[in-house]
Write an enzyme that holds these catalytic residues in place. Structure first.
Site, PDB file in Angstrom:
ATOM      1  N   LYS A 161     -11.534  -0.667  -1.709  1.00  0.00           N
ATOM      2  CA  LYS A 161     -10.563  -0.255  -2.835  1.00  0.00           C
ATOM      3  C   LYS A 161     -11.280  -0.020  -4.000  1.00  0.00           C
ATOM      4  CE  LYS A 161      -7.516   0.332   0.601  1.00  0.00           C
ATOM      5  NZ  LYS A 161      -6.856  -0.625   1.524  1.00  0.00           N
ATOM      6  N   SER A 167       0.796  -1.198   0.019  1.00  0.00           N
ATOM      7  CA  SER A 167       0.157   0.075  -0.036  1.00  0.00           C
ATOM      8  C   SER A 167       0.761   1.179   0.021  1.00  0.00           C
ATOM      9  CB  SER A 167      -0.967   0.170   1.184  1.00  0.00           C
ATOM     10  OG  SER A 167      -0.156  -0.366   2.416  1.00  0.00           O
ATOM     11  N   HIS A 181      -5.229  -4.059  -2.357  1.00  0.00           N
ATOM     12  CA  HIS A 181      -5.003  -3.323  -3.682  1.00  0.00           C
ATOM     13  C   HIS A 181      -5.061  -3.853  -5.020  1.00  0.00           C
ATOM     14  CE1 HIS A 181      -4.453   0.408  -1.258  1.00  0.00           C
ATOM     15  NE2 HIS A 181      -3.768  -0.391  -0.468  1.00  0.00           N
TER      16      HIS A 181
HETATM   17  C1  LIG Z   1      -6.989  -0.718   3.314  1.00  0.00           C
HETATM   18  C2  LIG Z   1      -6.202  -2.156   3.506  1.00  0.00           C
HETATM   19  C3  LIG Z   1      -6.719  -3.090   4.171  1.00  0.00           C
HETATM   20  C4  LIG Z   1      -7.839  -2.680   5.363  1.00  0.00           C
HETATM   21  O1  LIG Z   1      -8.951  -2.838   4.445  1.00  0.00           O
HETATM   22  P1  LIG Z   1     -10.360  -2.095   4.975  1.00  0.00           P
HETATM   23  O2  LIG Z   1     -11.351  -2.721   4.345  1.00  0.00           O
HETATM   24  O3  LIG Z   1     -10.369  -0.525   4.793  1.00  0.00           O
HETATM   25  O4  LIG Z   1     -10.348  -2.307   6.743  1.00  0.00           O
HETATM   26  C5  LIG Z   1      -5.987  -4.096   4.550  1.00  0.00           C
HETATM   27  N1  LIG Z   1      -4.750  -4.594   3.695  1.00  0.00           N
HETATM   28  C6  LIG Z   1      -4.264  -3.555   3.018  1.00  0.00           C
HETATM   29  C7  LIG Z   1      -3.034  -4.094   2.173  1.00  0.00           C
HETATM   30  C8  LIG Z   1      -5.006  -2.449   2.662  1.00  0.00           C
HETATM   31  O5  LIG Z   1      -4.380  -1.735   1.861  1.00  0.00           O
END
Ligand SMILES: *Cc1c(COP(=O)(O)O)cnc(C)c1O
Length: 390
Positions: free
Chosen positions: A238, A181, A209
């Site tokens: 996302k 991320s 992602h």
């Molecule tokens: C955004 C993200 C999460 C968390 O997901 P949410 O649904 O927003 O809680 C977990 N792992 C990664 C790699 C992320 O980028």
């Protein structure tokens, strides 16, 4: 003893002095490429809405219909009164999208990660975790009774070394983000899975992602590399454009998590309307080859141009484009200058990224127009000269 607020102020002042103070900004519009932020028009290069679905009419219509029929809240956990046919449908859809036997819905990706990592690895086991894994993976490891060993970021030699060093543990789990991320790098799943096979380890991939983005049909890193990790975790928040998290894998894995994962058992079920919107989103994604092509071409344009300008740009070909500035205050200054020009792209500082690697983290969507991208590049050219940064 200090008053509570006094003591907390001391903490916050230290955060401010270090250039690490955070605050929220208010969006006054739906998530589009250009938005009103704190009342000002800004082109947004920081959203995870990679395919523009958060505001897609098909999703809105799908949610609306179910909202009228089922109401707003789900009224209970999945194992009491919260489970509806829409939860069932979306789980079947995720499994077919990810090409696994089954899937389990969580209320967020965060909770899915914490649920898996605190449940699967047991005492006497070891978790091998990439140095740059997401905070929710780290928190899951902290809750687990297994030992955690961190290996260098996407360094398969280091992973192999640590697999050798942990031979005495009962079971070994390798956990990684699919796309990282903060660095926009892609985990080398092909190599990782052959290592896992050779050393008899299990693989867990958090495809937050990558889902909707990587692979011909947007199925994520598994499709991109043509491999099958044991456990695939993902989020709707996302590219899918809604909210919620999931785990995809075998029937037995899903049954085990349903019976054991505390973040599933003790959490209220997602609103059915959001399940319906997510279902529509997965349908759109399956038809969205064009959107993915547009996304890739937008990413290529920005990366190539920034590198030509002399910027240090990290990562692989993903919508996450980290432009390294170095010093946290300089990164914040750069981000503020961008904002003055109507570009919203936040500075990311320690502890989110290592010391000396403060950055502007750009994220790109398929909705960004050529004009918006050209303007972004113009601003980087101008501000880089002004601050003598490149
Ligand atoms: C955004 C993200 C999460 C968390 O997901 P949410 O649904 O927003 O809680 C977990 N792992 C990664 C790699 C992320 O980028």
């Amino acid at each position: 003893m200090l008053e509570l607020d006094e003591w907390l102020c001391q903490h916050l002042n230290k955060t401010k002095e270090a250039g690490l103070y955070r605050k929220v900004r208010t969006m006054n519009t739906a998530p589009r490429s250009t938005m009103l932020i704190d009342g000002r028009r800004q082109i947004v290069f920081s959203s995870n809405n990679y395919l523009g679905l958060a505001n897609n009419q098909r999703l809105v219509t799908a949610a609306e219909a179910i909202l009228h029929e089922y109401g707003v809240g789900s009224s209970g956990s999945r194992l009491t009164t919260g489970h509806t046919d829409w939860h069932h449908k979306i789980e079947e859809k995720i499994a077919s999208f990810k090409q696994t036997e089954a899937a389990l819905l969580f209320s967020s990706g965060y909770l899915a990660n914490v649920g898996v990592l605190s449940t699967l690895p047991k005492e006497g086991d070891v978790i091998l975790s990439d140095q740059l894994n997401h905070a929710s993976i780290i928190d899951g490891c902290r809750l687990s009774k297994a030992k955690t060993v961190v290996y260098n970021h996407i360094d398969m030699d280091d992973l192999e070394k640590k697999l050798n060093e942990t031979a005495s543990y009962k079971r070994r789990f390798i956990v990684t983000d699919g796309v990282f991320s903060m660095d926009g790098t892609i985990a080398p799943l092909d190599q990782m899975i052959s290592l896992a096979k050779r050393y008899h380890a299990y693989t867990i991939v958090d495809d937050a992602h990558a889902t909707g983005v990587l692979g011909k049909n947007g199925r994520g890193t598994s499709e991109y590399f043509g491999v099958r990790p044991d456990v695939v975790i993902g989020t709707f928040s996302k590219a899918i454009g809604t909210e919620g998290g999931f785990v995809a894998g075998s029937h037995v894995l899903i049954d085990f998590l349903l019976n054991n994962a505390r973040t599933f058992i003790f959490q209220t079920a997602m609103p059915p309307a959001i399940c319906a919107a997510s279902y529509a989103a997965l349908e759109v994604i399956e038809e969205s080859y064009d959107k993915r092509q547009q996304l890739v071409s937008n990413v290529e344009k920005i990366k190539t141009s920034l590198i030509e300008m002399g910027y240090l740009v990290k990562g692989d070909l993903t919508p996450i484009i980290p432009v390294i500035i170095g010093d946290p205050n300089e990164a914040v200054g750069f981000s503020e200058k961008l904002q003055e020009k109507g570009i919203y792209a936040p500075a990311i500082r320690p502890p989110t990224v290592p010391e000396g690697e403060s950055r502007i983290r750009l994220t790109v969507t398929s909705d960004h127009t050529a004009k918006e991208i050209d303007y972004l590049l113009e601003c980087f050219q101008f501000i880089g000269k002004e601050l003598s940064i490149k």
